[in-house]
Design a protein around this motif. Structure first.
Motif, PDB file in Angstrom:
ATOM      1  N   ASN A  14       0.823  -1.197   0.000  1.00  0.00           N
ATOM      2  CA  ASN A  14       0.000   0.000   0.000  1.00  0.00           C
ATOM      3  C   ASN A  14       0.865   1.259   0.000  1.00  0.00           C
ATOM      4  OD1 ASN A  14      -2.608  -1.116  -0.088  1.00  0.00           O
ATOM      5  ND2 ASN A  14      -2.551  -1.578   2.085  1.00  0.00           N
ATOM      6  N   SER A  69      -4.306   4.325   0.993  1.00  0.00           N
ATOM      7  CA  SER A  69      -3.460   4.331  -0.204  1.00  0.00           C
ATOM      8  C   SER A  69      -4.221   4.658  -1.482  1.00  0.00           C
ATOM      9  CB  SER A  69      -2.757   2.977  -0.349  1.00  0.00           C
ATOM     10  OG  SER A  69      -3.698   1.910  -0.462  1.00  0.00           O
ATOM     11  N   GLN A 101      -8.922  -3.780  -3.062  1.00  0.00           N
ATOM     12  CA  GLN A 101      -9.034  -3.775  -1.610  1.00  0.00           C
ATOM     13  C   GLN A 101     -10.006  -4.845  -1.112  1.00  0.00           C
ATOM     14  OE1 GLN A 101      -7.483  -1.240   0.921  1.00  0.00           O
ATOM     15  NE2 GLN A 101      -6.124  -1.811  -0.763  1.00  0.00           N
ATOM     16  N   GLU A 105      -6.239  -7.809  -2.178  1.00  0.00           N
ATOM     17  CA  GLU A 105      -5.280  -7.594  -1.098  1.00  0.00           C
ATOM     18  C   GLU A 105      -5.486  -8.582   0.051  1.00  0.00           C
ATOM     19  OE1 GLU A 105      -3.657  -4.107   1.940  1.00  0.00           O
ATOM     20  OE2 GLU A 105      -5.658  -3.980   1.084  1.00  0.00           O
ATOM     21  N   CYS A 164      -1.928   0.368  -8.693  1.00  0.00           N
ATOM     22  CA  CYS A 164      -2.592  -0.171  -7.499  1.00  0.00           C
ATOM     23  C   CYS A 164      -2.477  -1.689  -7.446  1.00  0.00           C
ATOM     24  CB  CYS A 164      -4.055   0.269  -7.531  1.00  0.00           C
ATOM     25  SG  CYS A 164      -5.093  -0.466  -6.267  1.00  0.00           S
TER      26      CYS A 164
END
Length: 204
Positions: A14, A69, A101, A105, A164
């Protein structure tokens, strides 16, 4: 532009995604490093620098703090080619970032963390690691399906969606233990992203 400050956890993807965008933008940045569980993090918390309790946090020259982030990426990329102005393409960028997210992640990054940090070894039970492996491979398969048909995640050029997703995906094989041989399109996309001018290696 004036210098910004990033309160950063160097081993965190992040944090890496934010530093990667700053490098691509050529922005002046002051980096304050702090790893989880250290006195540096406690000092930042006591100083009110972690409004949502976690790193990274961007501090603007006037003292304004921007946590999270992906929110930081959106702020920094606004008005640049990294965040398209076309509403549909921008929505696709945000969609991949929300998905990162929500579905990426939590398995890709978490499995790598459980294999890396000694203080988290108790969480790395065989069942948990197997579940994370399956979930991570499903997430990578989702990316594979898209990247088989397109060079980039959203639109015809790289965006913050690519930065990302790159941050944790490029560490999926190690330390995550995911089988990247199953995902040639993702592997090719990782190489394209790493070859972009201004690319910066992860600071661990």
């Amino acid at each position: 532009m004036s210098e910004v400050t990033i309160y950063a956890m160097p081993s965190s993807g992040n944090t890496y995604k934010v530093r990667l965008l700053l490098a691509h933008l050529g922005r002046d940045v002051r980096v304050v490093k702090a790893e989880a569980g250290t006195p540096e993090v406690a000092a930042l918390r006591d100083a009110g620098k972690l409004p949502l309790g976690s790193l990274p946090v961007l501090e603007l020259p006037d003292g304004t703090l921007i946590p999270e982030s992906n929110a930081i990426l959106c702020y920094l990329a606004d008005g640049t080619p990294w965040l398209p102005t076309d509403p549909v393409t921008r929505a696709h960028v945000l969609g991949w970032m929300f998905w990162e997210q929500n579905a990426h992640e939590g398995c890709i990054a978490v499995r790598g963390a459980l294999r890396t940090y000694p203080h988290r070894q108790a969480e790395a039970t065989p069942d948990r690691m197997a579940q994370l492996l399956d979930a991570g491979h499903r997430a990578l398969a989702r990316m594979e399906g898209h990247l088989t048909l397109a060079d980039w995640l959203a639109g015809a050029q790289p965006t913050i969606a690519d930065l990302c997703l790159f941050a944790y995906t490029h560490r999926a094989a190690h330390p995550g233990g995911f089988d990247m041989a199953r995902f040639p399109a993702v592997t090719a996309w990782l190489a394209r992203t790493a070859a972009l001018p201004g690319h910066q290696q992860m600071d661990t």
